[in-house]
Each structure stands twice: as C-alpha cells, then as structure tokens.
Design an enzyme around this catalytic site. Structure first.
Site, PDB file in Angstrom:
ATOM      1  N   LYS A 199     -15.687  -6.278   2.101  1.00  0.00           N
ATOM      2  CA  LYS A 199     -16.914  -6.380   1.339  1.00  0.00           C
ATOM      3  C   LYS A 199     -17.874  -7.154   1.599  1.00  0.00           C
ATOM      4  O   LYS A 199     -17.457  -8.487   1.582  1.00  0.00           O
ATOM      5  CB  LYS A 199     -16.065  -6.397  -0.137  1.00  0.00           C
ATOM      6  CG  LYS A 199     -15.215  -5.190  -0.457  1.00  0.00           C
ATOM      7  CD  LYS A 199     -14.477  -5.358  -1.902  1.00  0.00           C
ATOM      8  CE  LYS A 199     -13.450  -4.473  -1.976  1.00  0.00           C
ATOM      9  NZ  LYS A 199     -12.253  -4.795  -2.873  1.00  0.00           N
ATOM     10  N   HIS A 225     -14.954  -3.146   7.341  1.00  0.00           N
ATOM     11  CA  HIS A 225     -14.085  -2.855   6.158  1.00  0.00           C
ATOM     12  C   HIS A 225     -13.738  -4.138   4.966  1.00  0.00           C
ATOM     13  O   HIS A 225     -12.925  -4.289   4.387  1.00  0.00           O
ATOM     14  CB  HIS A 225     -12.619  -2.348   6.525  1.00  0.00           C
ATOM     15  CG  HIS A 225     -12.795  -1.138   7.593  1.00  0.00           C
ATOM     16  ND1 HIS A 225     -13.589  -0.026   7.129  1.00  0.00           N
ATOM     17  CD2 HIS A 225     -12.314  -1.071   8.999  1.00  0.00           C
ATOM     18  CE1 HIS A 225     -13.173   0.714   8.234  1.00  0.00           C
ATOM     19  NE2 HIS A 225     -12.558   0.248   9.024  1.00  0.00           N
ATOM     20  N   LYS A 241       0.877  -1.185  -0.104  1.00  0.00           N
ATOM     21  CA  LYS A 241       0.053   0.179   0.083  1.00  0.00           C
ATOM     22  C   LYS A 241       0.857   1.241   0.157  1.00  0.00           C
ATOM     23  O   LYS A 241       0.595   2.359  -0.590  1.00  0.00           O
ATOM     24  CB  LYS A 241      -1.112  -0.053   1.192  1.00  0.00           C
ATOM     25  CG  LYS A 241      -2.024  -1.013   1.046  1.00  0.00           C
ATOM     26  CD  LYS A 241      -2.915  -0.710   2.464  1.00  0.00           C
ATOM     27  CE  LYS A 241      -3.619  -1.816   2.745  1.00  0.00           C
ATOM     28  NZ  LYS A 241      -4.842  -2.550   2.073  1.00  0.00           N
ATOM     29  N   GLU A 300      -3.208   6.947   7.470  1.00  0.00           N
ATOM     30  CA  GLU A 300      -4.009   7.836   6.745  1.00  0.00           C
ATOM     31  C   GLU A 300      -5.068   8.670   7.542  1.00  0.00           C
ATOM     32  O   GLU A 300      -5.405   8.032   8.497  1.00  0.00           O
ATOM     33  CB  GLU A 300      -4.744   7.043   5.579  1.00  0.00           C
ATOM     34  CG  GLU A 300      -4.149   6.403   4.307  1.00  0.00           C
ATOM     35  CD  GLU A 300      -4.845   5.677   3.567  1.00  0.00           C
ATOM     36  OE1 GLU A 300      -6.017   5.502   3.673  1.00  0.00           O
ATOM     37  OE2 GLU A 300      -3.997   5.280   2.550  1.00  0.00           O
TER      38      GLU A 300
HETATM   39  P1  ADP Z   1      -7.600  -4.221   2.402  1.00  0.00           P
HETATM   40  O1  ADP Z   1      -6.539  -4.235   1.576  1.00  0.00           O
HETATM   41  O2  ADP Z   1      -7.700  -4.758   3.866  1.00  0.00           O
HETATM   42  O3  ADP Z   1      -8.943  -4.415   1.701  1.00  0.00           O
HETATM   43  P2  ADP Z   1      -8.104  -1.312   1.790  1.00  0.00           P
HETATM   44  O4  ADP Z   1      -6.995  -0.249   1.932  1.00  0.00           O
HETATM   45  O5  ADP Z   1      -8.650  -1.733   0.435  1.00  0.00           O
HETATM   46  O6  ADP Z   1      -7.781  -2.502   2.594  1.00  0.00           O
HETATM   47  O7  ADP Z   1      -9.350  -0.708   2.689  1.00  0.00           O
HETATM   48  C1  ADP Z   1     -10.388  -1.371   2.846  1.00  0.00           C
HETATM   49  C2  ADP Z   1     -11.522  -0.583   3.207  1.00  0.00           C
HETATM   50  O8  ADP Z   1     -11.416  -0.043   4.449  1.00  0.00           O
HETATM   51  C3  ADP Z   1     -11.890   0.473   2.395  1.00  0.00           C
HETATM   52  O9  ADP Z   1     -12.886   0.153   1.385  1.00  0.00           O
HETATM   53  C4  ADP Z   1     -12.624   1.494   3.252  1.00  0.00           C
HETATM   54  O10 ADP Z   1     -13.955   0.887   3.673  1.00  0.00           O
HETATM   55  C5  ADP Z   1     -11.691   1.455   4.481  1.00  0.00           C
HETATM   56  N1  ADP Z   1     -10.818   2.471   4.402  1.00  0.00           N
HETATM   57  C6  ADP Z   1      -9.475   2.191   4.186  1.00  0.00           C
HETATM   58  N2  ADP Z   1      -8.806   3.326   4.185  1.00  0.00           N
HETATM   59  C7  ADP Z   1      -9.591   4.237   4.688  1.00  0.00           C
HETATM   60  C8  ADP Z   1      -9.483   5.819   5.163  1.00  0.00           C
HETATM   61  N3  ADP Z   1      -8.447   6.277   4.778  1.00  0.00           N
HETATM   62  N4  ADP Z   1     -10.620   6.502   5.338  1.00  0.00           N
HETATM   63  C9  ADP Z   1     -11.766   5.599   5.472  1.00  0.00           C
HETATM   64  N5  ADP Z   1     -11.912   4.351   5.261  1.00  0.00           N
HETATM   65  C10 ADP Z   1     -10.854   3.600   4.910  1.00  0.00           C
END
Ligand code: ADP
Length: 461
Positions: free
Chosen positions: A242, A240, A121, A205
């Site tokens: 899907k 978090h 990431k 973040e």
């Molecule tokens: P993973 O790789 O574990 O799926 P992601 O970075 O794709 O993690 O994030 C998964 C979910 O977490 C996002 O769809 C959102 O719901 C939440 N999320 C991630 N980063 C943020 C952020 N900066 N602010 C708000 N929600 C976040």
C-alpha cells in the site's frame, strides 16, 4: 469481568507507531515505556516515552524487538500493566500474547486463539468460508507437492497467485501466468516466506486482474460487542504494497458498503473478535467482494479511519484491554449507529526511497525538515526532524501524512498542498512521486485499481 485500569503501558515496537501509542496513553493518563535496540539509541520513540530501556544487546536490529522473554522480563521488573505490540514485530505472534498473559501482563490485542484462527491466511480463508463469506477461489491447504499445484491450475486456470500463508507486507507472493511461472513461483515464494516469516508454507489463489483493495476496520470488546468503522480503499499499491489509503471508498454506494461491512462483521462475530482488526477484501470489475485476509492488529493506515469517524482507535484498544464495554462512557459506542462517517481522509506514506532508482532505500542524516501543517493535516512520524539519522536497519517509512476534507476533492487538494509544502533534504524521498499520483486524473476520479502504479512508470520519474 472487572475493569482493570492500566497505570503503565510498554510499546513493544519502534518508530511512528510506538509514538502513536505513547500519545494515546498520555492522553489517558497512563505512563509509557519504550524499548529500543542499540541501532535505535538515537531514535525519537525512545525520547517520547516516560521511561526507555535498551533491549537485545548484541542481537540484530530486528531481533532486538522480537525477544519475547527479555521484553516480558523487563515489563515485569518495571511494573508494566499492559503491552501494546503496534504492527509488525510481535503483533501477530500468539506465543507473545500467551507469554504476556502468563506473566500477568495484558496483551493489547486479540486473544492468542483469535490470532491463530485468523492470523494465518489459510486458516483465515477457512473461517471466512464457514461464516458464509466469499473468498477468492484457492487451495484449502498449503501446497506440499508440484502435482497439487498443477491440479489446482488445471481447474482454476491462469493467472494464479502463489501466496505465503504467513505472508505480510506484499512479501512471499508471486503471480504466475503459465505452468513454468507457477513452478518457479512456488519455490521462490516459499524461500522468501521462510526467510521473512520463518514459515515456508504457500497456497494458491486465482489471480484477480486489476481489482480494488477494500478493507473494513472492526473493533470488539471483551463482552461480545462488535462494531465496524466502515472501509478504507487501499488500491493505490506498488508491487502489492500500500502507498496511499482513502477512507471511505469513493465508489461504493450505500448498498455495496452495507454488504461489505456485513461480510466483515460475519467473520468477526464467528470468532467473537476482540480488540482492533481489519478484514481485507478484493473487489473485481463486476463489483464482487472476495475476502483475502484478516490483520489482527492496528494497521499503518488506521489514521484515515480515525479522521472520518472522529474516533481514537488506539485509545479504544487500550480501553477494551482494560475491560470496558464499547457502550461504556470511556469508549462511548452504544451501537453501530454511533459510528458516523464525516468527509474523506487520505493517507500518504512518505518513505526514504528513491523512485527514480527502483525505490532503493536511501540513508543518511536529514539536513532540513520542514513540515506541512494547517487545516486538515495530520502527521505521524518518528525521524521527522533535522539531524535525524536514517539507518538501513528498518523499514523506510519516514512520515505518514493524513489529510481530511469534506469531499474527496478537498482531501486530495489538501494532500497535494501538504506534499508541496514539505521539504526534506539530506535523504531522498518519494514526495515527488506521491505528488504525481495524487494529481493524476485516474486518482482524482477515484478509479485506481491495484495495478495503477505498476502500469504507469512515468509516475516514477
Ligand atoms: P499481504 O499480507 O502481504 O499484504 P494480502 O493478501 O493482503 O498480502 O494481499 C496484498 C495485495 O496483493 C492485495 O491488496 C492485492 O493487490 C494483491 N493480491 C493478493 N491476493 C490477490 C489475488 N488473489 N488476486 C489479485 N491480487 C491479489
């Protein structure tokens, strides 16, 4: 670059995605090889392949699918031309991709260099910034001291999200609304990330309140051609992760859609992206997009994109790995204009989890399994039959239902009907919960953001 047609493909995976890969191979006239762990000796993916071999004897159920040397040795002995890694397991491991290439076996996915540049990431964020795409305000490097975290908190303000650089599946994330929660979150996210991904690095973040999650499917060939397949909305999440995915998004107008897809292409082009990938973004209340990460692999929810674009993404992955150009008849995408959107598709993930008991995974033998079918219903399952044994060893995804309709309302009604038609006895499932989500006015109006499920506990009962 000459095209090398594959005769035999091994799926270095299990469950529904292994079967999805075998189906694509069979349609292309390519023979299939399954691997299975001792715990998976009765699993359907084993029987759906032309050949199947036990791997990881004496190793754990997960480790069996992570044995790079053993899998490659087997592939060599069985004259396998290419390995498809699916999602999870070795799919984002550049060492595996390298080991395949060293053994003269094609890895069906992006090159190890692309995986390294985008898979993590923190490095993904860096690439996005360099490509001129907005990212969520965050730290440029993993956090090594509490002081660094507090300096970021001072400038960005709370809430903040602590995220594992190597994270996936919603693990290794902590939302912090105060200094105390930040310092605790740093520790717990790092230890969760170390246990889950073998890498404790975390970064910070700004936490965006109640965003929507939108992601763009991309596909690149080995000749420098890249196209997108529009977006999926994956805002319906629990903790978090899907739960339901929709393609295309029902709230983006053409201008916003074009902006989003353009951002995704900018990132993909900046690394000469090859094969299938997904560029993920959050969208805030003011409709600003922020890149969050790239998933350099096929995703669980690729089915909804296939339904609305009428394109077989797994077959395209194989053709690209064989060396075909997107414009060759075997793939048949002469330009971006050839990717057309038709209607709407929705995917629900049926899991063997008990919503009334905090989604605790359930195990046992499936006693009755009656599927939905009919117009507009697609099923991708592995343990989808009476007599199937659900073990505690793997994730709880049982079957993906994908429905298609000319309008979002049509696709939703078909999904509701499909969920009602399903009967699964012997293990608990989340079907009732999914029905409540699908029929909720907020869902029907297309207004779900990522907080929807967690802020509606009545959906669980
Ligand atoms: P993973 O790789 O574990 O799926 P992601 O970075 O794709 O993690 O994030 C998964 C979910 O977490 C996002 O769809 C959102 O719901 C939440 N999320 C991630 N980063 C943020 C952020 N900066 N602010 C708000 N929600 C976040």
């Amino acid at each position: 670059m000459a095209v090398k047609k594959f005769k035999k493909i091994l799926a270095a995976n299990r469950g529904e995605i292994a079967i999805r890969i075998f189906r694509a191979c069979t349609e292309l006239g390519i023979s299939t090889v399954a691997i299975y762990s001792e715990q998976d000796k009765l699993s359907l993916h084993r029987y759906k392949a032309d050949e199947a071999y036990l791997v990881g004897k004496g190793k754990g159920p997960i480790d069996a699918y992570l044995g790079i040397d053993e899998i490659i040795d087997l592939a060599r002995k069985k004259d396998v031309d290419a390995i498809h890694p699916g999602y999870g397991f070795l799919s984002e491991n550049p060492e595996f991709a390298e080991a395949c290439e060293r053994a003269g076996i094609t890895f069906i996915g992006p090159t190890p260099e692309i995986q390294r540049a985008l898979g993590d990431k923190v490095s993904g964020r860096k690439m996005a910034v360099e490509a001129g795409v907005p990212v969520v305000p965050g730290t440029e490097q993993p956090i090594s001291t509490e002081e660094e975290a507090l300096i970021f908190a001072k400038s960005a303000g709370y809430p903040i999200i602590v995220k594992a650089s190597a994270g996936g599946g919603g693990r290794g994330m902590r939302v912090a609304r105060s200094q105390k929660e930040l310092l605790e979150g740093l520790k717990s996210a790092a230890s969760e990330a170390k246990a889950a991904f073998g890498n404790p690095a975390v970064f910070l973040e700004k936490y965006i309140e109640r965003p929507k999650h939108v992601e763009v499917q991309i596909l690149g060939d080995k000749h420098g051609n890249i196209v997108h397949f529009y977006e999926r909305d994956c805002s319906v999440q629990r903790r978090h992760q899907k739960v339901i995915e929709i393609a295309p998004s029902i709230y983006l107008d053409d201008k916003k859609r074009a902006q989003l897809c353009d951002y995704a292409l900018k990132i993909a082009k900046s690394v000469d992206y090859v094969n299938a990938g997904t560029i993920e973004f959050l969208m805030d209340k003011e409709e600003n997009f922020y890149f969050i990460e790239v998933n350099p692999r096929i995703q669980v929810e690729h089915t909804v994109t296939e339904l609305v674009t009428m394109r077989n993404l797994v077959q395209a992955q194989i053709r690209i790995a064989e060396g075909y150009k997107l414009s060759d008849p075997e793939i048949n995408i002469k330009s971006q204009k050839d990717i057309e959107l038709r209607g709407y598709a929705i995917q629900s993930r049926i899991t063997t989890e008990d919503p009334a008991n905090q989604f605790a995974p359930d195990f046992g033998t499936i006693k009755a399994y009656r599927t939905a079918a009919g117009f507009g219903v697609r099923l991708d399952a592995a343990a989808g039959f009476a007599g199937a044994v659900i073990t505690p060893h793997y994730d709880s995804l049982l079957v993906k239902i994908s429905t298609w309709g000319l309008t979002f309302a049509d696709a939703s009604r078909t999904m509701h009907r499909a969920l009602q038609e399903f009967r699964i006895r012997g293990v608990k499932t989340n079907i009732g919960f999914l029905e409540r989500v699908i029929t909720h006015p907020t869902f029907r109006e297309g207004k779900c953001d990522t907080s929807f499920i967690d802020s509606h506990p009545e959906l669980f009962l």
